[in-house]
Design a protein around this motif. Structure first.
Motif, PDB file in Angstrom:
ATOM      1  N   ALA A   1      44.279 -16.583  -4.116  1.00  0.00           N
ATOM      2  CA  ALA A   1      44.314 -15.512  -5.107  1.00  0.00           C
ATOM      3  C   ALA A   1      44.080 -14.178  -4.403  1.00  0.00           C
ATOM      4  CB  ALA A   1      43.241 -15.736  -6.172  1.00  0.00           C
ATOM      5  N   ALA A   2      44.906 -13.208  -4.723  1.00  0.00           N
ATOM      6  CA  ALA A   2      44.801 -11.900  -4.073  1.00  0.00           C
ATOM      7  C   ALA A   2      43.553 -11.163  -4.543  1.00  0.00           C
ATOM      8  CB  ALA A   2      46.040 -11.063  -4.387  1.00  0.00           C
ATOM      9  N   ALA A   3      42.781 -10.675  -3.583  1.00  0.00           N
ATOM     10  CA  ALA A   3      41.603  -9.869  -3.916  1.00  0.00           C
ATOM     11  C   ALA A   3      42.032  -8.435  -4.182  1.00  0.00           C
ATOM     12  CB  ALA A   3      40.598  -9.916  -2.768  1.00  0.00           C
ATOM     13  N   ARG A   4      41.199  -7.720  -4.866  1.00  0.00           N
ATOM     14  CA  ARG A   4      41.469  -6.293  -5.115  1.00  0.00           C
ATOM     15  C   ARG A   4      41.051  -5.499  -3.874  1.00  0.00           C
ATOM     16  NH1 ARG A   4      38.925  -8.224  -9.811  1.00  0.00           N
ATOM     17  NH2 ARG A   4      40.287  -8.339 -11.643  1.00  0.00           N
ATOM     18  N   TRP A   5      41.879  -5.580  -2.819  1.00  0.00           N
ATOM     19  CA  TRP A   5      41.552  -4.963  -1.541  1.00  0.00           C
ATOM     20  C   TRP A   5      41.471  -3.446  -1.637  1.00  0.00           C
ATOM     21  CZ3 TRP A   5      45.302  -1.566  -0.200  1.00  0.00           C
ATOM     22  CH2 TRP A   5      46.586  -1.770  -0.734  1.00  0.00           C
ATOM     23  N   TRP A   6      42.112  -2.872  -2.640  1.00  0.00           N
ATOM     24  CA  TRP A   6      42.150  -1.423  -2.780  1.00  0.00           C
ATOM     25  C   TRP A   6      40.902  -0.880  -3.469  1.00  0.00           C
ATOM     26  CZ3 TRP A   6      41.519  -1.029  -7.940  1.00  0.00           C
ATOM     27  CH2 TRP A   6      41.974  -2.084  -8.726  1.00  0.00           C
ATOM     28  N   LEU A   7      40.093  -1.756  -4.080  1.00  0.00           N
ATOM     29  CA  LEU A   7      38.962  -1.272  -4.862  1.00  0.00           C
ATOM     30  C   LEU A   7      37.858  -0.623  -4.027  1.00  0.00           C
ATOM     31  CD1 LEU A   7      37.577  -0.903  -7.561  1.00  0.00           C
ATOM     32  CD2 LEU A   7      36.683  -3.232  -7.379  1.00  0.00           C
ATOM     33  N   PRO A   8      37.392  -1.228  -2.913  1.00  0.00           N
ATOM     34  CA  PRO A   8      36.341  -0.568  -2.136  1.00  0.00           C
ATOM     35  C   PRO A   8      36.703   0.838  -1.644  1.00  0.00           C
ATOM     36  CG  PRO A   8      36.459  -2.875  -1.541  1.00  0.00           C
ATOM     37  CD  PRO A   8      37.649  -2.610  -2.425  1.00  0.00           C
TER      38      PRO A   8
ATOM     39  N   LEU B   1      29.449   1.248   5.335  1.00  0.00           N
ATOM     40  CA  LEU B   1      29.610   0.095   4.447  1.00  0.00           C
ATOM     41  C   LEU B   1      31.050  -0.407   4.445  1.00  0.00           C
ATOM     42  CD1 LEU B   1      27.371   1.273   1.476  1.00  0.00           C
ATOM     43  CD2 LEU B   1      26.920  -0.645   3.016  1.00  0.00           C
ATOM     44  N   LEU B   2      32.010   0.499   4.482  1.00  0.00           N
ATOM     45  CA  LEU B   2      33.412   0.085   4.542  1.00  0.00           C
ATOM     46  C   LEU B   2      33.715  -0.649   5.853  1.00  0.00           C
ATOM     47  CD1 LEU B   2      35.154   3.220   3.014  1.00  0.00           C
ATOM     48  CD2 LEU B   2      35.250   0.901   2.087  1.00  0.00           C
TER      49      LEU B   2
ATOM     50  N   SER C   1      37.305   9.946   5.570  1.00  0.00           N
ATOM     51  CA  SER C   1      38.741   9.816   5.325  1.00  0.00           C
ATOM     52  C   SER C   1      39.390   8.887   6.336  1.00  0.00           C
ATOM     53  CB  SER C   1      39.409  11.199   5.366  1.00  0.00           C
ATOM     54  OG  SER C   1      38.902  12.042   4.352  1.00  0.00           O
ATOM     55  N   ALA C   2      39.003   9.014   7.603  1.00  0.00           N
ATOM     56  CA  ALA C   2      39.567   8.139   8.632  1.00  0.00           C
ATOM     57  C   ALA C   2      39.207   6.678   8.352  1.00  0.00           C
ATOM     58  CB  ALA C   2      39.053   8.564  10.010  1.00  0.00           C
ATOM     59  N   VAL C   3      37.968   6.440   7.944  1.00  0.00           N
ATOM     60  CA  VAL C   3      37.556   5.066   7.642  1.00  0.00           C
ATOM     61  C   VAL C   3      38.265   4.557   6.391  1.00  0.00           C
ATOM     62  CG1 VAL C   3      35.590   3.574   7.093  1.00  0.00           C
ATOM     63  CG2 VAL C   3      35.337   5.395   8.784  1.00  0.00           C
ATOM     64  N   LEU C   4      38.489   5.424   5.406  1.00  0.00           N
ATOM     65  CA  LEU C   4      39.220   5.021   4.207  1.00  0.00           C
ATOM     66  C   LEU C   4      40.636   4.566   4.545  1.00  0.00           C
ATOM     67  CD1 LEU C   4      38.202   7.735   1.565  1.00  0.00           C
ATOM     68  CD2 LEU C   4      37.644   5.304   1.511  1.00  0.00           C
ATOM     69  N   VAL C   5      41.308   5.310   5.406  1.00  0.00           N
ATOM     70  CA  VAL C   5      42.664   4.926   5.819  1.00  0.00           C
ATOM     71  C   VAL C   5      42.635   3.568   6.508  1.00  0.00           C
ATOM     72  CG1 VAL C   5      44.579   5.522   7.341  1.00  0.00           C
ATOM     73  CG2 VAL C   5      43.483   7.306   5.964  1.00  0.00           C
ATOM     74  N   TRP C   6      41.661   3.385   7.401  1.00  0.00           N
ATOM     75  CA  TRP C   6      41.538   2.088   8.087  1.00  0.00           C
ATOM     76  C   TRP C   6      41.256   0.964   7.094  1.00  0.00           C
ATOM     77  CZ3 TRP C   6      37.349  -1.240   8.256  1.00  0.00           C
ATOM     78  CH2 TRP C   6      37.462  -2.316   9.145  1.00  0.00           C
TER      79      TRP C   6
ATOM     80  N   TRP D   1      44.402   0.041   5.198  1.00  0.00           N
ATOM     81  CA  TRP D   1      45.320  -0.729   6.061  1.00  0.00           C
ATOM     82  C   TRP D   1      44.808  -2.140   6.262  1.00  0.00           C
ATOM     83  CZ3 TRP D   1      43.939  -2.648  10.926  1.00  0.00           C
ATOM     84  CH2 TRP D   1      44.988  -3.275  11.631  1.00  0.00           C
ATOM     85  N   ARG D   2      43.522  -2.277   6.558  1.00  0.00           N
ATOM     86  CA  ARG D   2      42.945  -3.602   6.799  1.00  0.00           C
ATOM     87  C   ARG D   2      42.989  -4.446   5.525  1.00  0.00           C
ATOM     88  NH1 ARG D   2      39.359  -5.862  10.734  1.00  0.00           N
ATOM     89  NH2 ARG D   2      39.019  -8.021  10.083  1.00  0.00           N
ATOM     90  N   GLY D   3      42.645  -3.844   4.397  1.00  0.00           N
ATOM     91  CA  GLY D   3      42.642  -4.590   3.143  1.00  0.00           C
ATOM     92  C   GLY D   3      44.028  -5.043   2.741  1.00  0.00           C
ATOM     93  N   ARG D   4      45.021  -4.182   2.922  1.00  0.00           N
ATOM     94  CA  ARG D   4      46.384  -4.563   2.567  1.00  0.00           C
ATOM     95  C   ARG D   4      46.883  -5.690   3.449  1.00  0.00           C
ATOM     96  NH1 ARG D   4      51.668  -0.524   2.283  1.00  0.00           N
ATOM     97  NH2 ARG D   4      53.089  -2.047   1.341  1.00  0.00           N
ATOM     98  N   ARG D   5      46.554  -5.625   4.728  1.00  0.00           N
ATOM     99  CA  ARG D   5      46.993  -6.675   5.646  1.00  0.00           C
ATOM    100  C   ARG D   5      46.347  -8.016   5.287  1.00  0.00           C
ATOM    101  NH1 ARG D   5      45.468  -6.746  11.984  1.00  0.00           N
ATOM    102  NH2 ARG D   5      43.493  -7.361  11.045  1.00  0.00           N
TER     103      ARG D   5
END
Length: 227
Positions: free
Chosen positions: A81-88, A144-145, A58-63, A66-70
């Motif tokens: 082109a915006a990547a689907r940062w939320w998918l992983p 992996l994340l 869960s902690a890594v998912l939150v990180w 945040w990292r993907g959105r940034r």
């Protein structure tokens, strides 16, 4: 896929009371009665508990969110082109949820009795190991994340084998602890690792296919991709 094939063979041996299952039970009794310290074995076995592994993921998912959105905002600002940062992270959460969804029906279907130490347990389904699958999948997803969220420059490359080695050793400790404490047979653990291999491979394939990637330039001037 090697993991899927091996899982099918192990499941067949367990279901049909094959010779591999008989050998497995002899090995399990020997390990449980062996000289490995029970205290550390119990500690590592507990690391496969959802109450321990899920907060780590869960902690890594939150990180990762945040990292993907940034990074997604930076790409948009640069006209990319915006990547689907939320998918992983989303796929990781669904993959973690798939562990009990697959393990519990298999346990009920095969109804394999546990080691002697588990006699009188509330259930008779011990294959595959839920603790083994939970540790392999959740800690594997966390690693992996982390890999996916870091650019593979020369400075970061030593981190990858170090984290991968730590995850492998951690899961080896969980599996050994489960067998040493008499919670599972060795094939229960091995089967859970094979199932985890399938789930992690599916996660990687989904992310590589649909999440999109960004080409960056490494420290040596060579193009590098986000894993």
């Amino acid at each position: 896929m090697a993991s899927a094939l091996l899982f099918a063979v192990l499941t067949w041996q367990v279901a049909e009371h094959g010779p591999l299952r008989a050998l497995d039970e002899r090995l399990g009794r020997a390990v449980a009665a062996g000289g490995l310290p029970a205290g550390p074995a119990g500690f590592f076995a507990d690391l496969g508990n959802t109450a321990v592994a899920l907060p780590v993921l869960s902690a890594v998912l939150v990180w990762a969110l945040w990292r993907g959105r940034r990074e997604g905002r930076h790409r948009t600002a640069d006209g990319c082109a915006a990547a689907r940062w939320w998918l992983p992270p989303l796929a990781a959460g669904l993959t973690a949820g798939a562990v009990p969804a697959l393990v519990v029906p298999l346990k009920l279907w095969l109804a394999r009795p546990g080691p002697p130490q588990m006699a009188g347990a509330a259930h008779e389904g011990f294959y595959p190991s839920g603790h083994g699958a939970t540790a392999a999948v959740l800690y594997g997803l966390a690693a992996l994340l982390l890999f996916r969220g870091r650019r593979r420059t020369v400075a970061h490359r030593p981190v990858v084998p170090a984290v991968a080695t730590a995850v492998v050793l951690l899961n080896a400790g969980v599996g050994t602890g489960l067998v040493r404490r008499g919670y599972h047979w060795p094939l229960d653990v091995l089967g859970s690792w094979c199932l985890a291999g399938v789930l992690l491979a599916v996660w990687c394939a989904v992310c590589d296919r649909w999440s999109g990637g960004q080409r960056v330039v490494g420290a040596q001037g060579r193009p590098e991709g986000l894993p």
